[in-house]
Design an enzyme around this catalytic site. Structure first.
Site, PDB file in Angstrom:
ATOM      1  N   TRP A   1       0.865  -1.190   0.000  1.00 19.71           N
ATOM      2  CA  TRP A   1       0.000   0.000   0.000  1.00 19.71           C
ATOM      3  C   TRP A   1       0.891   1.225   0.000  1.00 19.71           C
ATOM      4  O   TRP A   1       1.821   1.316   0.803  1.00 19.71           O
ATOM      5  CB  TRP A   1      -0.932   0.064   1.217  1.00 19.71           C
ATOM      6  CG  TRP A   1      -1.646   1.384   1.230  1.00 19.71           C
ATOM      7  CD1 TRP A   1      -2.637   1.788   0.394  1.00 19.71           C
ATOM      8  CD2 TRP A   1      -1.345   2.526   2.071  1.00 19.71           C
ATOM      9  NE1 TRP A   1      -2.971   3.094   0.655  1.00 19.71           N
ATOM     10  CE2 TRP A   1      -2.202   3.566   1.675  1.00 19.71           C
ATOM     11  CE3 TRP A   1      -0.428   2.750   3.099  1.00 19.71           C
ATOM     12  CZ2 TRP A   1      -2.182   4.825   2.279  1.00 19.71           C
ATOM     13  CZ3 TRP A   1      -0.399   4.011   3.711  1.00 19.71           C
ATOM     14  CH2 TRP A   1      -1.281   5.023   3.302  1.00 19.71           C
TER      15      TRP A   1
ATOM     16  N   GLU B   1      -2.925  -2.767  -2.548  1.00 18.67           N
ATOM     17  CA  GLU B   1      -4.105  -2.254  -1.837  1.00 18.67           C
ATOM     18  C   GLU B   1      -4.478  -0.867  -2.355  1.00 18.67           C
ATOM     19  O   GLU B   1      -3.696   0.073  -2.252  1.00 18.67           O
ATOM     20  CB  GLU B   1      -3.792  -2.189  -0.333  1.00 18.67           C
ATOM     21  CG  GLU B   1      -4.930  -1.625   0.501  1.00 18.67           C
ATOM     22  CD  GLU B   1      -4.582  -1.540   1.992  1.00 18.67           C
ATOM     23  OE1 GLU B   1      -3.413  -1.759   2.361  1.00 18.67           O
ATOM     24  OE2 GLU B   1      -5.497  -1.245   2.786  1.00 18.67           O
TER      25      GLU B   1
ATOM     26  N   LYS C   1      -6.981   2.661  -2.863  1.00 16.07           N
ATOM     27  CA  LYS C   1      -7.596   3.635  -1.968  1.00 16.07           C
ATOM     28  C   LYS C   1      -8.274   4.709  -2.802  1.00 16.07           C
ATOM     29  O   LYS C   1      -7.931   4.899  -3.968  1.00 16.07           O
ATOM     30  CB  LYS C   1      -6.496   4.247  -1.095  1.00 16.07           C
ATOM     31  CG  LYS C   1      -7.028   4.994   0.089  1.00 16.07           C
ATOM     32  CD  LYS C   1      -6.034   5.081   1.193  1.00 16.07           C
ATOM     33  CE  LYS C   1      -6.633   5.924   2.294  1.00 16.07           C
ATOM     34  NZ  LYS C   1      -5.837   5.971   3.486  1.00 16.07           N
TER      35      LYS C   1
ATOM     36  N   ASP D   1      -9.697  -3.224   1.196  1.00 13.89           N
ATOM     37  CA  ASP D   1      -9.850  -2.637   2.535  1.00 13.89           C
ATOM     38  C   ASP D   1     -11.207  -1.951   2.527  1.00 13.89           C
ATOM     39  O   ASP D   1     -11.461  -1.074   1.693  1.00 13.89           O
ATOM     40  CB  ASP D   1      -8.702  -1.641   2.777  1.00 13.89           C
ATOM     41  CG  ASP D   1      -8.775  -0.948   4.129  1.00 13.89           C
ATOM     42  OD1 ASP D   1      -9.876  -0.482   4.505  1.00 13.89           O
ATOM     43  OD2 ASP D   1      -7.740  -0.848   4.811  1.00 13.89           O
TER      44      ASP D   1
ATOM     45  N   HIS E   1     -11.751   1.908   2.089  1.00 11.86           N
ATOM     46  CA  HIS E   1     -11.096   2.605   0.988  1.00 11.86           C
ATOM     47  C   HIS E   1     -11.976   2.933  -0.200  1.00 11.86           C
ATOM     48  O   HIS E   1     -11.488   3.047  -1.332  1.00 11.86           O
ATOM     49  CB  HIS E   1      -9.883   1.796   0.517  1.00 11.86           C
ATOM     50  CG  HIS E   1      -8.760   1.835   1.498  1.00 11.86           C
ATOM     51  ND1 HIS E   1      -7.505   1.368   1.219  1.00 11.86           N
ATOM     52  CD2 HIS E   1      -8.694   2.313   2.767  1.00 11.86           C
ATOM     53  CE1 HIS E   1      -6.724   1.533   2.277  1.00 11.86           C
ATOM     54  NE2 HIS E   1      -7.434   2.095   3.218  1.00 11.86           N
TER      55      HIS E   1
ATOM     56  N   HIS F   1      -8.564  -6.264   4.185  1.00  8.98           N
ATOM     57  CA  HIS F   1      -8.299  -5.483   5.388  1.00  8.98           C
ATOM     58  C   HIS F   1      -9.672  -5.108   5.924  1.00  8.98           C
ATOM     59  O   HIS F   1     -10.375  -4.303   5.313  1.00  8.98           O
ATOM     60  CB  HIS F   1      -7.530  -4.199   5.066  1.00  8.98           C
ATOM     61  CG  HIS F   1      -6.055  -4.362   5.125  1.00  8.98           C
ATOM     62  ND1 HIS F   1      -5.188  -3.316   4.963  1.00  8.98           N
ATOM     63  CD2 HIS F   1      -5.287  -5.457   5.369  1.00  8.98           C
ATOM     64  CE1 HIS F   1      -3.950  -3.761   5.081  1.00  8.98           C
ATOM     65  NE2 HIS F   1      -3.986  -5.053   5.322  1.00  8.98           N
TER      66      HIS F   1
ATOM     67  N   ASP G   1     -12.007   7.192   5.908  1.00  3.20           N
ATOM     68  CA  ASP G   1     -11.225   5.992   6.230  1.00  3.20           C
ATOM     69  C   ASP G   1     -10.679   6.119   7.650  1.00  3.20           C
ATOM     70  O   ASP G   1      -9.483   6.177   7.874  1.00  3.20           O
ATOM     71  CB  ASP G   1     -10.081   5.905   5.202  1.00  3.20           C
ATOM     72  CG  ASP G   1      -9.198   4.696   5.414  1.00  3.20           C
ATOM     73  OD1 ASP G   1      -9.721   3.653   5.838  1.00  3.20           O
ATOM     74  OD2 ASP G   1      -7.987   4.802   5.157  1.00  3.20           O
TER      75      ASP G   1
ATOM     76  N   ASP H   1     -10.703   4.151  10.279  1.00  6.13           N
ATOM     77  CA  ASP H   1     -10.103   2.982  10.931  1.00  6.13           C
ATOM     78  C   ASP H   1     -10.534   2.800  12.378  1.00  6.13           C
ATOM     79  O   ASP H   1      -9.710   2.576  13.264  1.00  6.13           O
ATOM     80  CB  ASP H   1      -8.570   3.016  10.796  1.00  6.13           C
ATOM     81  CG  ASP H   1      -8.123   2.748   9.363  1.00  6.13           C
ATOM     82  OD1 ASP H   1      -8.310   1.621   8.896  1.00  6.13           O
ATOM     83  OD2 ASP H   1      -7.629   3.675   8.706  1.00  6.13           O
TER      84      ASP H   1
ATOM     85  N   ASP I   1      -7.398  -4.126   9.965  1.00  6.73           N
ATOM     86  CA  ASP I   1      -6.643  -2.892   9.793  1.00  6.73           C
ATOM     87  C   ASP I   1      -7.401  -1.729  10.410  1.00  6.73           C
ATOM     88  O   ASP I   1      -8.214  -1.101   9.744  1.00  6.73           O
ATOM     89  CB  ASP I   1      -6.393  -2.633   8.295  1.00  6.73           C
ATOM     90  CG  ASP I   1      -5.570  -1.370   8.075  1.00  6.73           C
ATOM     91  OD1 ASP I   1      -4.973  -0.859   9.040  1.00  6.73           O
ATOM     92  OD2 ASP I   1      -5.532  -0.885   6.925  1.00  6.73           O
TER      93      ASP I   1
HETATM   94  C1  RNT Z   1      -4.031   2.867   4.636  1.00 12.51           C
HETATM   95  C2  RNT Z   1      -4.127   1.400   4.399  1.00 12.51           C
HETATM   96  C3  RNT Z   1      -3.005   0.592   4.967  1.00 12.51           C
HETATM   97  C4  RNT Z   1      -2.617   1.030   6.359  1.00 12.51           C
HETATM   98  C5  RNT Z   1      -1.701   0.075   7.057  1.00 12.51           C
HETATM   99  C6  RNT Z   1      -1.069   0.695   8.257  1.00 12.51           C
HETATM  100  O1  RNT Z   1      -5.169   3.538   4.302  1.00 12.51           O
HETATM  101  O2  RNT Z   1      -5.341   0.907   4.860  1.00 12.51           O
HETATM  102  O3  RNT Z   1      -3.334  -0.749   4.927  1.00 12.51           O
HETATM  103  O4  RNT Z   1      -3.738   1.210   7.165  1.00 12.51           O
HETATM  104  O5  RNT Z   1      -0.800  -0.439   6.183  1.00 12.51           O
HETATM  105 ZN    ZN Z   2      -5.594  -1.239   4.834  1.00 14.73          ZN
END
Ligand code: RNT
Ligand code: ZN
Length: 415
Positions: free
Chosen positions: A182, A221, A223, A255, A258, A282, A290, A292, A322
Site C-alpha cells: 500500500w 491495496e 484507496k 480494505d 477505501h 483489510h 477511512d 479505521d 486494519d
Molecule cells: C491505509 C491502508 C493501509 C494502512 C496500514 C497501516 O489507508 O489501509 O493498509 O492502514 O498499512
Molecule cells: Zn488497509
C-alpha cells in the site's frame, strides 16, 4: 437438562444448519491481527518521523507500547482472549534492529529475527507490509510513482527487500506470507496529469514483483483518498484491479475503508470471486472517511462474512484486520475487533444459505424476506459463547477483567 448451546443447536437444526460444523469451520479460519493497533502505527525505528501518508490516529489513551517487548507482551494478552486460529500482520517499520542501522531499502530478514522467534513459539504465521510512509524519502507525498528517480528507486528497493523478508517468514514458519503493497501516493489538489504517475507506479511494481519467491502471496491495496491527498490517488481501485488481473500471482487487496462512504465491499467480493482465486482483505470500520475505527459486529461486517461463507470462499479469502484507535485501551481494541470479525463469520456460518438461495432462485421473494429477518433473532449468542468456551477463552464479557488488571499493573507504568 439440555444446555443453552444444545437448545440453540436444535433450533438451528430445524433450519438444516449444523452448529457443530459451523464452529469447526470457524476454528480453522485464520485472522491476521495487525501489530500496528498496539502503538498507533508508530513502529520501532525511532526516527522522529510523524505518521504520514494520509492516515491518522487520534486519541491519547495511556499505555501505548514503546518497543518490541511491550508490544509483544500486549499482543500475548490479546491473543489469549481471542478464540481460534490467528496470524500476525507486521509492517516493515517494526524491524527489531541490533547492529548498524538498516534503512528501509536495506532491511534484511535478521532485522525481524525476534518476530520469527515470537511467531514460532506460538505457532503463528506472519503476514507482511512494506512501509511506504512516515519516512524522509517520501517526497511530495510520493513513493513508487515519484518523478524523482532516486526516490522511486529507493522505494523499489524497499519493496524488493520486503518481499525477500516475506519469503524468509514463509520458509521459517512453514506457511504462506501475504505481502501487501500500500502506498500513500496522491495529490491534494486537481492534477494536471493523472496518467504519468500511474505509468511510473506500474513500472515500479513490475520491478518489485519480478523475482519469483515461493511462499509469498503478493497483493496491492487501493484507496480512494486520504487526508491531504483528497484530489487524486495514484493506486486507485481500477488501477490495482487492472494490475492484479493482468499479473497472475498478484492479488487485489480489499480494505473496506477505501471506497466512497456509501460504497461497500461485500458486493465486490462475489464479483472478484468470478476472476480471482484469492482475495486478501483489510477489515476495518470507516466512519464518514477511512477513519479505521475498531471493527464492530455491524451490518456490513456480517455481509462481508456472509459473502465469504455462502460462496465457499473461506479458503480463498485471506482475512486481515486494519484499524487503529488511540482513544481507547489498545489491547481491548485488538480483542473487540478480532472477536467481532469472528462473530460475524460464525453468524454467517449459521445462516440457512441453501434454503435462502433456493428461495431467490424460485423467485419467492416474500418468503425470502421473511426468513432472512426471522434468522436475525435466532439464539446466535449461545453458539458464540459455546464456541469461545471450547476454544478456551471467555464467551462473555468477563475477558475484560483481564484487561483492567493488565492496565492497572502494566500499562499504567508506561509514560
Ligand atoms: C491505509 C491502508 C493501509 C494502512 C496500514 C497501516 O489507508 O489501509 O493498509 O492502514 O498499512
Ligand atoms: Zn488497509
Amino acid at each position: 437438562m439440555a444446555t443453552r448451546f444444545q437448545e440453540a443447536a436444535q433450533r438451528y437444526a430445524r433450519l438444516n444448519v449444523d452448529a457443530e460444523l459451523a464452529m469447526k469451520k470457524l476454528s480453522t479460519f485464520p485472522i491476521s491481527i495487525h501489530c500496528w493497533q498496539g502503538d498507533d502505527v508508530t513502529g520501532f525505528e525511532n526516527s522522529g518521523e510523524a505518521l504520514s501518508g494520509g492516515i491518522q490516529t487520534t486519541g491519547n489513551y495511556p499505555g501505548k507500547a514503546r518497543n518490541f517487548q511491550e508490544l509483544t507482551a500486549d499482543f500475548d494478552l490479546a491473543l489469549s482472549l481471542i478464540p481460534g486460529m490467528k496470524r500476525i500482520n507486521l509492517h516493515a517499520s517494526y524491524s527489531v534492529q541490533q547492529g548498524a542501522f538498516h534503512d528501509r531499502d536495506a532491511l534484511t530478514p535478521e532485522d525481524f529475527a525476534p518476530w520469527v522467534e515470537y511467531a514460532k513459539a506460538r505457532g503463528l504465521g506472519i503476514d507482511f507490509n512494506p512501509t511506504f510512509f512516515s519516512h524522509p524519502m517520501v517526497k511530495d507525498g510520493l513513493t513508487l510513482s515519484s518523478p524523482d528517480e532516486q526516490v522511486r528507486a529507493f522505494w523499489v528497493r524497499h519493496g524488493i527487500a520486503c518481499r525477500r523478508i516475506a519469503a524468509h517468514f514463509a520458509r521459517e514458519l512453514h506457511t504462506h506470507c501475504l505481502c501487501n503493497v500500500w502506498i500513500p501516493d496522491g495529490l491534494k489538489d486537481v492534477p494536471a496529469d493523472r496518467l504519468t504517475p500511474r505509468l511510473l507506479l506500474r513500472d515500479s511494481l513490475d520491478q518489485i514483483f519480478a523475482e519469483k519467491l515461493p511462499g509469498v502471496i503478493d497483493c496491492v491495496e487501493s484507496k480512494v483518498f486520504g487526508i491531504g491527498v483528497e484530489a487524486y490517488t495514484v493506486g486507485s481501485s481500477e488501477f490495482y484491479m487492472g494490475y492484479a488481473a493482468t499479473h497472475p500471482g498478484v492479488y487485489d487487496l480489499m480494505d473496506n475503508g477505501h471506497y466512497h462512504p456509501t460504497e461497500t465491499i461485500s458486493d465486490k467480493l462475489p464479483a472478484m470471486l468470478c476472476f480471482f482465486d484469492k482475495i486478501p482483505l483489510h477489515v476495518t470500520r470507516p466512519m464518514r472517511w477511512d477513519s479505521d475505527h475498531v471493527v464492530r459486529f455491524d451490518d456490513e461486517i456480517r455481509e462481508i462474512a456472509t459473502e465469504i461463507v455462502r460462496n465457499d470462499a473461506m479458503d480463498k479469502v485471506l482475512c486481515g484486520l486494519d484499524y487503529f484507535d488511540a482513544s481507547i485501551n489498545r489491547v481491548a481494541a485488538w480483542v473487540i475487533g478480532t472477536r467481532n470479525m469472528q462473530k460475524a463469520l460464525l453468524y454467517a456460518l449459521t445462516q440457512p444459505h441453501e434454503t435462502l438461495k433456493k428461495l431467490q432462485q424460485e423467485g419467492d421473494f416474500t418468503r425470502l424476506l421473511m426468513l432472512q429477518e426471522e434468522c436475525k433473532t435466532l439464539p446466535f449468542g449461545d453458539i458464540w459463547e459455546a464456541y469461545c468456551e471450547r476454544m478456551g477463552v471467555p464467551g462473555d464479557d468477563s475477558w475484560y477483567r483481564q484487561i483492567l488488571d493488565y492496565e492497572s499493573t502494566v500499562l499504567k507504568e508506561r509514560t
